[in-house]
Design a protein around this motif. Structure first.
Motif, mmCIF file in Angstrom:
data_model
loop_
_atom_site.group_PDB
_atom_site.id
_atom_site.type_symbol
_atom_site.label_atom_id
_atom_site.label_comp_id
_atom_site.label_asym_id
_atom_site.label_seq_id
_atom_site.Cartn_x
_atom_site.Cartn_y
_atom_site.Cartn_z
ATOM 1 N N LEU A 172 -7.280 -4.555 4.861
ATOM 2 C CA LEU A 172 -6.955 -3.211 4.386
ATOM 3 C C LEU A 172 -7.915 -2.231 5.040
ATOM 4 O O LEU A 172 -9.069 -2.569 5.310
ATOM 5 C CB LEU A 172 -7.101 -3.109 2.855
ATOM 6 C CG LEU A 172 -6.113 -3.891 1.987
ATOM 7 C CD1 LEU A 172 -6.470 -3.724 0.516
ATOM 8 C CD2 LEU A 172 -4.677 -3.452 2.238
ATOM 9 N N CYS A 173 -7.463 -1.007 5.258
ATOM 10 C CA CYS A 173 -8.358 0.014 5.808
ATOM 11 C C CYS A 173 -9.123 0.670 4.653
ATOM 12 O O CYS A 173 -8.994 0.277 3.490
ATOM 13 C CB CYS A 173 -7.563 1.047 6.600
ATOM 14 S SG CYS A 173 -6.578 2.154 5.571
ATOM 15 N N TYR A 198 0.208 4.246 1.238
ATOM 16 C CA TYR A 198 -0.145 5.294 2.192
ATOM 17 C C TYR A 198 0.688 5.201 3.472
ATOM 18 O O TYR A 198 1.857 5.541 3.466
ATOM 19 C CB TYR A 198 -1.647 5.274 2.475
ATOM 20 C CG TYR A 198 -2.509 5.559 1.251
ATOM 21 C CD1 TYR A 198 -2.328 6.711 0.495
ATOM 22 C CD2 TYR A 198 -3.502 4.676 0.860
ATOM 23 C CE1 TYR A 198 -3.112 6.976 -0.616
ATOM 24 C CE2 TYR A 198 -4.310 4.938 -0.244
ATOM 25 C CZ TYR A 198 -4.100 6.092 -0.985
ATOM 26 O OH TYR A 198 -4.875 6.340 -2.076
ATOM 27 N N CYS A 199 0.131 4.710 4.548
ATOM 28 C CA CYS A 199 0.777 4.963 5.842
ATOM 29 C C CYS A 199 1.903 3.971 6.148
ATOM 30 O O CYS A 199 2.131 3.002 5.429
ATOM 31 C CB CYS A 199 -0.257 4.966 6.956
ATOM 32 S SG CYS A 199 -0.706 3.338 7.565
ATOM 33 N N GLY A 243 2.379 -0.240 6.270
ATOM 34 C CA GLY A 243 3.017 -1.009 5.200
ATOM 35 C C GLY A 243 2.279 -2.281 4.840
ATOM 36 O O GLY A 243 2.878 -3.359 4.720
ATOM 37 N N CYS A 244 0.969 -2.185 4.654
ATOM 38 C CA CYS A 244 0.164 -3.371 4.369
ATOM 39 C C CYS A 244 0.477 -3.936 2.983
ATOM 40 O O CYS A 244 0.647 -3.186 2.014
ATOM 41 C CB CYS A 244 -1.317 -3.026 4.434
ATOM 42 S SG CYS A 244 -1.864 -2.544 6.072
ATOM 43 N N CYS A 247 0.841 -1.202 0.000
ATOM 44 C CA CYS A 247 0.000 0.000 0.000
ATOM 45 C C CYS A 247 0.878 1.255 0.000
ATOM 46 O O CYS A 247 1.908 1.291 0.683
ATOM 47 C CB CYS A 247 -0.902 -0.019 1.233
ATOM 48 S SG CYS A 247 -1.907 1.467 1.438
ATOM 49 N N PRO A 272 -4.846 2.413 10.821
ATOM 50 C CA PRO A 272 -6.048 1.631 11.191
ATOM 51 C C PRO A 272 -5.791 0.138 11.364
ATOM 52 O O PRO A 272 -6.382 -0.481 12.263
ATOM 53 C CB PRO A 272 -7.001 1.879 10.014
ATOM 54 C CG PRO A 272 -6.503 3.116 9.348
ATOM 55 C CD PRO A 272 -5.030 3.141 9.559
ATOM 56 N N ILE A 273 -4.949 -0.435 10.544
ATOM 57 C CA ILE A 273 -4.766 -1.887 10.637
ATOM 58 C C ILE A 273 -4.031 -2.248 11.936
ATOM 59 O O ILE A 273 -4.347 -3.257 12.579
ATOM 60 C CB ILE A 273 -4.015 -2.411 9.395
ATOM 61 C CG1 ILE A 273 -4.871 -2.162 8.139
ATOM 62 C CG2 ILE A 273 -3.658 -3.880 9.545
ATOM 63 C CD1 ILE A 273 -6.238 -2.834 8.147
HETATM 64 S S1 SF4 Z 1 -3.344 0.808 7.357
HETATM 65 FE FE1 SF4 Z 1 -4.469 1.437 5.510
HETATM 66 S S2 SF4 Z 1 -3.327 3.158 4.667
HETATM 67 FE FE2 SF4 Z 1 -1.980 2.117 6.132
HETATM 68 S S3 SF4 Z 1 -0.790 0.708 4.863
HETATM 69 FE FE3 SF4 Z 1 -2.572 -0.417 5.655
HETATM 70 S S4 SF4 Z 1 -4.149 -0.253 4.068
HETATM 71 FE FE4 SF4 Z 1 -2.578 1.303 3.643
#
Ligand code: SF4
Length: 781
Positions: free
Chosen positions: A49-50, A17-18, A21-22, A15, A184-185
């Motif tokens: 996933l968020c 974004y944050c 590291g998903c 991913c 979030p995860i």
């Molecule tokens: S928590 Fe959400 S934004 Fe962050 S890496 Fe996982 S899926 Fe992406």
């Protein structure tokens, strides 16, 4: 978790974004369209996933993409150019300024969105071949204080724990972290630990956030006083004989001084309550919980880092973990939650102005070691300018060339309005970008370099727990877009450094980066990927996640640090740090009686250049707002759902008012995401002060003195359009993605006839005409 279509062509990636590291799986159909799923095999998320990660498939269009190099013309317009012309313009300009003004007249401003390979090449060019350390990054706005705190306490920038500690902790303390929205995860993992094992959650935050709502104990601390709370806790642990005296004696230094300073700041629950604005009973409960629970993880994030005393806050937290020996074992430790997807990778390559490369600094030995490894022609020998200092040097005219890669500083910096204006002073201003337009490009960039976006680029990222994962391409490069490492290498070759930048693939760069981490290391440095220094191309392509350190010849493991000491200081002892007395740098006044706290929303990311494409994400919070306590709203004369002008010494913005009892009195909150590309008047970065932490250089983004005043509009409405439309001057608007086009929320004092005229004109011009609805008054459209 969604099931994968059985016969889809799939690519595993990460991913964008944050810092969690998903892992994701992109399922690509025969037409090239991609659907995104969580990767069940990735240990950061196990398939979850968020909301942002789940909507990635909605963000892949080429709408508004920069697809070709462009050069600014004398009349201010941008014209398409070929790659050779654009790259030569950059190289020639850099050479001229380097020869005339020296290396410190040049700066690179990078991004936690870059891949490690991109980051490595940019850092190498600047610090080894242009001769300056003026390399900083938007990570300097995000986690630089954590880096500085780690280096002071541990002798290296290292997160001692791993994500599994959240599964094994009995107490999780979140300081300045709205993890429910921003990580979030991981937050789901914490909630699972509570639901399944009875772990307790304590949230320390001036705001009653979504994370606070899920806490067993919420401490609504006064802004800027986290250090006092942890000083009081250290004193309490000493007074109740809850210290690990053996660990302190064998593995640390500086305890007595840190304890004495902590006692001076707050020596019991009563003085801590006075310093933090908390109830004594809540403090007693927190202190008791911490003292009585062996397995404690303390997480901290932007609420700690984005502070003019952020480094001291980090060290005050680390102090209590060192004092109790709660570090480096399952379920214990301080844990920095990294904001960006590859802030950690950027730190590994030295992407901050106070780092060199591979977690080395600017000692004579480190400089010499890196010089020899790179065969560097013009080696930087001292720290460069950090983010805010860099843009102040641009204001002063001492930096004459700036290369911005993968970030939008005209929106995200504090004092963003002033810094955006200063960009016009640059003699040479390059932007490596995916977007044809954003506020930084519009600030007058001379050269636009079309960069590969997520889904098109290929390399590695490192998440908050030191886990290196592959980002893989699953879409073709559009137009003439190229990876950032290729663009930088081409410029380096035109500057005469062909041999040092003769990379063919990201794997070439990764091998060199790994080899440097192991070069003359022998356990002296924490960051070591020597086990991957000879990785074959095919193995790099197949690489599963791997956590560092991974020395050559060693077995791979999920290593924690410091349970038995072994810090990376000269005497291998960890350091207690005596923090300064907590105070906020700028005082409130009659003119600015409130404090502006800035931050993120659940469903947007940075300046919305990707998340802003998703209708699903746009629906969560479609317009910029200011959260305010009911008493402050009444004092300011603003109403829920109306508009307010939020003003500071540095600028103002017009935001929708949201009255929230959970907002602390005296403090307002506004999100950072909107820019001139999406709203008329709501760039919150322009309001924030640029006071910085003395150790990290990270700016205070949580406590700028501010005021709120009502703004009246006669009419408000919304328009649904297929294309971007220009609205009449003086209109307040916020644009959001909707299925098939755009939704525009607007408010105006102009007569509705003017709007009906606009609608009639657009209907006459275009069969895909807008649908405009207008009503009297300024309530929510
Ligand atoms: S928590 Fe959400 S934004 Fe962050 S890496 Fe996982 S899926 Fe992406």
């Amino acid at each position: 978790m969604n099931a994968l279509p059985p016969q889809a062509h799939t690519v595993r990636s990460t991913c964008p974004y944050c810092g969690v590291g998903c892992g994701i799986v992109a399922s690509v159909d025969r037409q090239g369209a991609a659907t995104i799923f969580g990767d069940p095999a990735h240990p950061a998320n196990f398939g979850r996933l968020c909301s942002k990660g789940s909507a990635l498939g909605e963000t892949l269009s080429l709408d508004q993409r920069l697809l070709h190099p462009m050069l600014r013309q004398p009349d201010g317009s941008l014209l398409r150019a070929d790659w050779n012309a654009a790259l030569s313009k950059v190289a020639d300009g850099l050479r001229t300024i380097l020869d005339r003004d020296g290396p410190n007249a040049i700066a690179f401003y990078l991004s936690g969105q870059l891949l490690t390979e991109d980051y490595y090449v940019a850092n190498k060019l600047m610090k080894g071949f242009l001769g300056s350390s003026n390399v900083d990054t938007n990570s300097g706005l995000c986690m630089a204080s954590s880096v500085a705190g780690h280096r002071r306490a541990f002798g290296a920038d290292i997160v001692p724990g791993i994500y599994r500690d959240f599964d094994e902790a009995d107490l999780i303390v979140l300081v300045g972290s709205n993890a429910a929205w921003c990580h979030p995860i991981l937050h789901q993992r914490m909630i699972a630990a509570r639901n399944e094992r009875g772990a307790r959650l304590v949230v320390i935050d001036p705001r009653r956030t979504a994370t606070a709502e899920a806490a067993d104990l919420f401490l609504p601390i006064a802004p800027g006083t986290d250090t006092a709370l942890f000083c009081g806790l250290l004193a309490h642990l000493a007074d109740t004989r809850a210290l690990d005296t053996r660990y302190i004696a064998q593995h640390t230094a500086g305890f007595e001084e840190a304890l004495a300073r902590s006692r001076a700041v707050a020596d019991d629950a009563t003085t801590t309550a006075r310093a933090t604005g908390l109830e004594v009973s809540d403090i007693v409960r927190f202190f008791d919980l911490f003292r009585q629970t062996e397995r404690v993880v303390t997480c901290y994030s932007q609420g700690v880092n984005q502070s003019a005393q952020g480094t001291d806050k980090v060290n005050a937290i680390i102090n209590v973990h060192l004092a109790t020996g709660r570090i480096g074992r399952p379920g214990v430790g301080p844990f920095s939650l990294t904001g960006q997807p590859n802030a950690m990778g950027g730190r590994e390559v030295g992407g901050l102005a106070n780092q060199l490369a591979a977690h080395m600094g600017f000692s004579a030995a480190d400089v010499d070691r890196v010089r020899r490894f790179w065969n560097a022609l013009r080696m930087a020998t001292r720290e460069g300018l950090k983010a805010v200092d860099m843009f102040e040097a641009i204001e002063r005219g001492t930096i004459k060339a700036l290369w911005v890669m993968a970030t939008n500083p005209a929106v995200s910096l504090p004092r963003a309005g002033a810094f955006r204006g200063a960009l016009s002073k640059l003699e040479l201003f390059m932007v490596s970008e995916t977007m044809l337009r954003n506020d930084t490009v519009e600030a007058g960039a001379h050269v636009l370099l079309p960069a590969a976006a997520w889904g098109e680029k290929d390399g590695t990222v490192t998440n908050s727990e030191r886990r290196v994962s592959r980002q893989r391409a699953f879409l073709p490069l559009p137009g003439e877009a190229q990876p950032d490492w290729w663009i930088v290498s081409e410029v380096a070759q035109r500057l005469g450094f062909a041999q040092a930048f003769a990379y063919r693939t990201p794997a070439d760069i990764f091998r060199e980066h790994s080899a440097l981490s192991a070069f003359e290391n022998e356990g002296h440095r924490d960051f070591d990927l020597g086990g991957l220094a000879d990785i074959a191309d095919a193995d790099y392509e197949r690489l599963n996640t791997v956590m560092w350190p991974l020395q050559a010849g060693a077995e791979w493991s999920e290593k924690r640090f410091f349970a038995a000491g072994g810090f990376f200081t000269s005497d291998r002892r960890g350091r207690f740090v005596a923090p300064e007395f907590p105070h906020l740098r700028a005082a409130t006044s009659d003119a600015f009686p409130l404090r502006l706290n800035t931050g993120r929303l659940r469903d947007q990311w940075h300046t919305m250049t990707r998340t802003g494409r998703s209708p699903r994400l746009g629906a969560h919070s479609p317009e910029p707002q200011v959260d305010i306590h009911p008493d402050d709203a009444a004092a300011a004369g603003v109403a829920d759902g109306g508009f307010a002008r939020v003003a500071t010494q540095h600028g103002s913005a017009v935001l929708r008012v949201c009255i929230r009892p959970g907002q602390q009195r005296g403090s307002i909150f506004a999100p950072i995401h909107w820019s001139d590309a999406t709203v008329s008047d709501a760039r919150v970065g322009a309001l924030a002060m640029a006071e910085t932490d003395p150790f990290s250089g990270q700016p205070e983004l949580k406590a700028t003195p501010a005021r709120v005043e009502p703004v009246e509009f006669d009419y408000c409405g919304f328009a649904l359009t297929c294309e971007l439309i220009a609205l009449p001057p003086g209109t307040w608007f916020a644009r959001v993605a909707v299925a098939g086009g755009y939704g525009v929320l607007f408010a105006t004092n102009a007569l509705p006839t003017r709007w009906h005229g606009l609608a009639e004109k657009l209907i006459a011009d275009d069969t895909s005409a807008p649908n405009i609805s207008i009503c009297r008054g300024a309530s929510s459209a």
